[in-house]
Motif scaffolding. Structure first.
Motif, mmCIF file in Angstrom:
data_model
loop_
_atom_site.group_PDB
_atom_site.id
_atom_site.type_symbol
_atom_site.label_atom_id
_atom_site.label_comp_id
_atom_site.label_asym_id
_atom_site.label_seq_id
_atom_site.Cartn_x
_atom_site.Cartn_y
_atom_site.Cartn_z
ATOM 1 N N ALA A 18 0.829 -1.211 0.000
ATOM 2 C CA ALA A 18 0.000 0.000 0.000
ATOM 3 C C ALA A 18 0.862 1.259 0.000
ATOM 4 N N LEU A 19 1.964 1.251 0.762
ATOM 5 C CA LEU A 19 2.851 2.409 0.812
ATOM 6 C C LEU A 19 3.562 2.620 -0.520
ATOM 7 N N ALA A 20 3.971 1.530 -1.167
ATOM 8 C CA ALA A 20 4.608 1.647 -2.484
ATOM 9 C C ALA A 20 3.622 2.227 -3.497
ATOM 10 N N ALA A 21 2.370 1.782 -3.438
ATOM 11 C CA ALA A 21 1.347 2.326 -4.347
ATOM 12 C C ALA A 21 1.073 3.791 -4.034
ATOM 13 N N CYS A 22 1.053 4.137 -2.750
ATOM 14 C CA CYS A 22 0.811 5.524 -2.346
ATOM 15 C C CYS A 22 1.951 6.433 -2.821
ATOM 16 N N LEU A 23 3.188 5.975 -2.658
ATOM 17 C CA LEU A 23 4.320 6.774 -3.122
ATOM 18 C C LEU A 23 4.308 6.915 -4.641
ATOM 19 N N ASP A 24 3.894 5.863 -5.320
ATOM 20 C CA ASP A 24 3.774 5.948 -6.768
ATOM 21 C C ASP A 24 2.699 6.964 -7.160
ATOM 22 N N ASP A 25 1.570 6.955 -6.435
ATOM 23 C CA ASP A 25 0.513 7.948 -6.673
ATOM 24 C C ASP A 25 1.022 9.368 -6.419
ATOM 25 N N HIS A 26 1.802 9.545 -5.339
ATOM 26 C CA HIS A 26 2.364 10.860 -5.028
ATOM 27 C C HIS A 26 3.291 11.326 -6.145
ATOM 28 N N ARG A 27 4.099 10.402 -6.656
ATOM 29 C CA ARG A 27 5.019 10.753 -7.740
ATOM 30 C C ARG A 27 4.259 11.198 -8.974
ATOM 31 N N VAL A 28 3.237 10.435 -9.345
ATOM 32 C CA VAL A 28 2.432 10.778 -10.518
ATOM 33 C C VAL A 28 1.709 12.104 -10.296
ATOM 34 N N LEU A 29 1.130 12.275 -9.106
ATOM 35 C CA LEU A 29 0.406 13.505 -8.797
ATOM 36 C C LEU A 29 1.337 14.709 -8.786
ATOM 37 N N TYR A 30 2.521 14.555 -8.192
ATOM 38 C CA TYR A 30 3.473 15.664 -8.152
ATOM 39 C C TYR A 30 3.901 16.058 -9.570
ATOM 40 N N LEU A 57 -3.053 15.298 -1.787
ATOM 41 C CA LEU A 57 -2.217 14.167 -1.394
ATOM 42 C C LEU A 57 -2.852 13.400 -0.243
ATOM 43 N N LYS A 58 -2.574 12.097 -0.195
ATOM 44 C CA LYS A 58 -3.119 11.240 0.872
ATOM 45 C C LYS A 58 -2.289 11.384 2.138
ATOM 46 N N HIS A 59 -2.862 10.997 3.265
ATOM 47 C CA HIS A 59 -2.162 11.052 4.539
ATOM 48 C C HIS A 59 -1.786 9.643 4.979
ATOM 49 N N ILE A 60 -0.606 9.533 5.615
ATOM 50 C CA ILE A 60 -0.102 8.244 6.079
ATOM 51 C C ILE A 60 0.153 8.350 7.578
ATOM 52 N N ARG A 61 -0.244 7.349 8.344
ATOM 53 C CA ARG A 61 0.020 7.334 9.778
ATOM 54 C C ARG A 61 1.305 6.561 10.040
ATOM 55 N N ILE A 75 7.318 16.245 6.473
ATOM 56 C CA ILE A 75 7.358 14.803 6.675
ATOM 57 C C ILE A 75 7.799 14.177 5.364
ATOM 58 N N GLY A 76 8.782 13.305 5.452
ATOM 59 C CA GLY A 76 9.259 12.610 4.257
ATOM 60 C C GLY A 76 9.268 11.118 4.494
ATOM 61 N N VAL A 77 9.001 10.356 3.455
ATOM 62 C CA VAL A 77 9.061 8.900 3.518
ATOM 63 C C VAL A 77 10.060 8.457 2.475
ATOM 64 N N LYS A 78 11.001 7.598 2.875
ATOM 65 C CA LYS A 78 11.971 7.113 1.901
ATOM 66 C C LYS A 78 12.184 5.626 2.077
#
Length: 169
Positions: A18-30, A57-61, A75-78
């Motif tokens: 789910a996080l990989a898909a979310c980051l991919d969505d963020h990349r596409v959206l950005y 953008l979506k929020h992640i807990r 906040i950054g996710v890597k």
């Protein structure tokens, strides 16, 4: 004072997907938002700020295993290899000075020995790369022989990334 706190995320397989898909969505959206800003400026001379677009953008807990002091600004996710990290950059972090001991020490940073103190104590340079260089070279040679797109190549890439992570830490 500004300070960053890094937390290792311990994800289940479903959370990782789910996080990989979310980051991919963020990349596409950005990238789409960047193209939108460029087009708006090129055609109409209008400036659109990223803050106005970031509401989409979506929020992640994340689970924090230690308290975060100050006010969280970014906040950054890597992802490094198979490990996921969240980085919280905070403003107005109070400084925590150590109690005075009254002792005075001189420290000399060097190449042959990492640290030499005024008491004559030498701390050896750990030289993580030199220790791991042979294993890293063998893993990179093995990676070069793998067929692109194969499962064994993915495993070899993960092994090389893990060895690079050991050198970095």
């Amino acid at each position: 004072m500004r300070r960053s706190f890094t937390f290792l995320l311990r994800l289940t397989r479903h959370q990782e997907i789910a996080l990989a898909a979310c980051l991919d969505d963020h990349r596409v959206l950005y990238n789409a938002a960047l193209e939108h800003r460029r087009t708006a400026y090129r055609k109409a001379g209008v400036t659109i700020r990223y803050g106005e677009q970031s509401a989409d953008l979506k929020h992640i807990r994340a689970h924090r295993h230690r308290p975060v002091k100050g006010r969280v600004k970014t906040i950054g996710v890597k992802r490094e290899g198979s490990r996921w990290y969240v980085i919280l950059s905070c403003d107005d972090v109070p400084a925590e000075p150590l109690p005075a001991t009254g002792a005075v020490a001189g420290i000399d940073m060097g190449v042959a020995s990492l640290v030499t103190t005024s008491g004559g104590e030498h701390v050896a340079n750990p030289r993580y790369f030199a220790v791991t260089a042979d294993r890293l070279a063998a893993a990179q040679r093995a990676l070069a022989h793998k067929k692109r797109g194969s499962r064994r190549r993915r495993k070899a890439v993960a092994r090389v990334a893990a060895l690079h992570g050991k050198v970095r830490r």
